[in-house]
Design a protein around this motif. Structure first.
Motif, PDB file in Angstrom:
ATOM      1  N   HIS A  23     -68.033 -16.757 -34.668  1.00  0.00           N
ATOM      2  CA  HIS A  23     -67.154 -17.276 -33.615  1.00  0.00           C
ATOM      3  C   HIS A  23     -67.612 -16.762 -32.255  1.00  0.00           C
ATOM      4  O   HIS A  23     -68.308 -15.754 -32.158  1.00  0.00           O
ATOM      5  CB  HIS A  23     -65.706 -16.834 -33.866  1.00  0.00           C
ATOM      6  N   PRO A  24     -67.166 -17.439 -31.192  1.00  0.00           N
ATOM      7  CA  PRO A  24     -67.371 -16.849 -29.859  1.00  0.00           C
ATOM      8  C   PRO A  24     -66.471 -15.627 -29.727  1.00  0.00           C
ATOM      9  O   PRO A  24     -65.414 -15.549 -30.353  1.00  0.00           O
ATOM     10  CB  PRO A  24     -66.940 -17.971 -28.908  1.00  0.00           C
ATOM     11  N   PHE A  25     -66.901 -14.675 -28.929  1.00  0.00           N
ATOM     12  CA  PHE A  25     -66.162 -13.433 -28.723  1.00  0.00           C
ATOM     13  C   PHE A  25     -65.183 -13.660 -27.576  1.00  0.00           C
ATOM     14  O   PHE A  25     -65.518 -13.496 -26.413  1.00  0.00           O
ATOM     15  CB  PHE A  25     -67.156 -12.311 -28.408  1.00  0.00           C
ATOM     16  N   TYR A  26     -63.957 -14.068 -27.922  1.00  0.00           N
ATOM     17  CA  TYR A  26     -62.924 -14.387 -26.933  1.00  0.00           C
ATOM     18  C   TYR A  26     -62.066 -13.160 -26.669  1.00  0.00           C
ATOM     19  O   TYR A  26     -61.457 -12.616 -27.593  1.00  0.00           O
ATOM     20  CB  TYR A  26     -62.017 -15.499 -27.464  1.00  0.00           C
ATOM     21  N   TRP A  27     -61.961 -12.753 -25.421  1.00  0.00           N
ATOM     22  CA  TRP A  27     -61.093 -11.647 -25.035  1.00  0.00           C
ATOM     23  C   TRP A  27     -61.266 -10.460 -25.976  1.00  0.00           C
ATOM     24  O   TRP A  27     -60.300  -9.897 -26.472  1.00  0.00           O
ATOM     25  CB  TRP A  27     -59.628 -12.099 -24.948  1.00  0.00           C
ATOM     26  N   TYR A  28     -62.532 -10.125 -26.231  1.00  0.00           N
ATOM     27  CA  TYR A  28     -62.896  -8.967 -27.046  1.00  0.00           C
ATOM     28  C   TYR A  28     -62.410  -9.096 -28.492  1.00  0.00           C
ATOM     29  O   TYR A  28     -62.197  -8.105 -29.179  1.00  0.00           O
ATOM     30  CB  TYR A  28     -62.391  -7.665 -26.404  1.00  0.00           C
ATOM     31  N   SER A  29     -62.262 -10.305 -28.942  1.00  0.00           N
ATOM     32  CA  SER A  29     -61.790 -10.544 -30.303  1.00  0.00           C
ATOM     33  C   SER A  29     -62.248 -11.928 -30.755  1.00  0.00           C
ATOM     34  O   SER A  29     -63.260 -12.439 -30.278  1.00  0.00           O
ATOM     35  CB  SER A  29     -60.262 -10.417 -30.348  1.00  0.00           C
ATOM     36  N   ALA A  30     -61.480 -12.517 -31.655  1.00  0.00           N
ATOM     37  CA  ALA A  30     -61.819 -13.811 -32.228  1.00  0.00           C
ATOM     38  C   ALA A  30     -60.819 -14.874 -31.779  1.00  0.00           C
ATOM     39  O   ALA A  30     -59.700 -14.548 -31.367  1.00  0.00           O
ATOM     40  CB  ALA A  30     -61.790 -13.713 -33.751  1.00  0.00           C
ATOM     41  N   PRO A  31     -61.191 -16.145 -31.890  1.00  0.00           N
ATOM     42  CA  PRO A  31     -60.210 -17.206 -31.657  1.00  0.00           C
ATOM     43  C   PRO A  31     -59.015 -17.062 -32.612  1.00  0.00           C
ATOM     44  O   PRO A  31     -59.129 -16.481 -33.699  1.00  0.00           O
ATOM     45  CB  PRO A  31     -60.999 -18.489 -31.963  1.00  0.00           C
ATOM     46  N   ALA A  32     -57.891 -17.597 -32.216  1.00  0.00           N
ATOM     47  CA  ALA A  32     -56.622 -17.385 -32.917  1.00  0.00           C
ATOM     48  C   ALA A  32     -56.661 -17.773 -34.391  1.00  0.00           C
ATOM     49  O   ALA A  32     -55.994 -17.135 -35.218  1.00  0.00           O
ATOM     50  CB  ALA A  32     -55.511 -18.160 -32.207  1.00  0.00           C
ATOM     51  N   LEU A  33     -57.418 -18.777 -34.751  1.00  0.00           N
ATOM     52  CA  LEU A  33     -57.415 -19.233 -36.140  1.00  0.00           C
ATOM     53  C   LEU A  33     -58.013 -18.192 -37.089  1.00  0.00           C
ATOM     54  O   LEU A  33     -57.634 -18.126 -38.256  1.00  0.00           O
ATOM     55  CB  LEU A  33     -58.138 -20.573 -36.267  1.00  0.00           C
ATOM     56  N   ILE A  34     -58.921 -17.363 -36.600  1.00  0.00           N
ATOM     57  CA  ILE A  34     -59.450 -16.278 -37.436  1.00  0.00           C
ATOM     58  C   ILE A  34     -58.324 -15.306 -37.791  1.00  0.00           C
ATOM     59  O   ILE A  34     -58.186 -14.872 -38.940  1.00  0.00           O
ATOM     60  CB  ILE A  34     -60.605 -15.525 -36.731  1.00  0.00           C
ATOM     61  N   LYS A  35     -57.496 -14.958 -36.826  1.00  0.00           N
ATOM     62  CA  LYS A  35     -56.364 -14.058 -37.088  1.00  0.00           C
ATOM     63  C   LYS A  35     -55.384 -14.697 -38.058  1.00  0.00           C
ATOM     64  O   LYS A  35     -54.913 -14.039 -38.995  1.00  0.00           O
ATOM     65  CB  LYS A  35     -55.668 -13.706 -35.766  1.00  0.00           C
ATOM     66  N   GLN A  36     -55.093 -15.966 -37.874  1.00  0.00           N
ATOM     67  CA  GLN A  36     -54.205 -16.679 -38.796  1.00  0.00           C
ATOM     68  C   GLN A  36     -54.782 -16.672 -40.209  1.00  0.00           C
ATOM     69  O   GLN A  36     -54.069 -16.435 -41.183  1.00  0.00           O
ATOM     70  CB  GLN A  36     -54.005 -18.123 -38.310  1.00  0.00           C
ATOM     71  N   TRP A  37     -56.091 -16.901 -40.311  1.00  0.00           N
ATOM     72  CA  TRP A  37     -56.780 -16.892 -41.606  1.00  0.00           C
ATOM     73  C   TRP A  37     -56.646 -15.507 -42.259  1.00  0.00           C
ATOM     74  O   TRP A  37     -56.304 -15.403 -43.430  1.00  0.00           O
ATOM     75  CB  TRP A  37     -58.244 -17.288 -41.395  1.00  0.00           C
TER      76      TRP A  37
END
Length: 195
Positions: free
Chosen positions: A65-79
């Motif tokens: 994934h792209p490194f968004y705001w020092y983390s992952a896009p929201a769907l990674i967290k949901q996953w």
């Protein structure tokens, strides 16, 4: 040959120059399954059983994934929240992923030197990826050093092509067991392994 699951998440893929090319470089490999999470779950309604079956069928899990705001896009967290269930992926009886390997494949807008304690972002990539590393360890997985493409905002076409070739070569080395010694040495990046 090991099987590799690429959990790909890019919420604006049509705008991406780099990630589209990286995925194109690896999706034709016989031992790679590309699971495009935003294409599969545009409404964030994740099929937990499907995702768990994919995890069980593969030896490596790549969070790409792209490194968004020092983390992952929201769907990674949901996953992570839904799929990595207590009692399945972690906890006293959660051993489903034990022994598998995980790594992050990310693109950053900033240059490599910006991700150092003396750089603009004040932390190294490894420090910023600690939540992913700890998630892997909680699930009894081995977390490998990341593959990082820095400076994606200014990268040239030739550099994108080279990054895609390195990504393809890295996954091939992982699948054939040729990268295990390098990964075990805990070098800071797997990016430079497949030159």
């Amino acid at each position: 040959m090991a099987r590799i699951l690429v959990q790909f998440a890019h919420p604006a893929l049509e705008k991406s120059r780099v990630n589209r090319r990286l995925i194109a470089a690896v999706e034709s490999l016989d031992f790679v399954t590309v699971n495009d999470l935003y294409e599969q779950y545009p409404d964030f309604d994740i099929d937990v059983n499907r995702e768990q079956e994919l995890l069980l069928a593969h030896d490596y899990v790549v969070l790409h994934h792209p490194f968004y705001w020092y983390s992952a896009p929201a769907l990674i967290k949901q996953w992570e929240d839904l799929v990595l269930e207590h009692g399945w992926a972690y906890g006293r009886t959660g051993n489903a992923l034990a022994g598998k390997r995980m790594l992050s494949v990310i693109t950053t807008g900033g240059q490599r030197e910006a991700y150092q304690e003396t750089g603009a972002n004040r932390y190294t990539i490894q420090q910023l990826l600690v939540p992913f590393e700890q998630t892997a360890r909680l699930c009894r997985m081995e977390y490998l050093p990341p593959f990082v493409v820095h400076g994606s905002l200014r990268i040239t076409e030739a550099e994108i092509e080279a990054a895609g070739a390195r990504y393809r070569a890295l996954l091939t080395l992982l699948a054939t067991g040729q990268a295990a010694e390098y990964a075990a040495a805990q070098a800071p990046f797997l990016t430079d392994l497949a030159h």
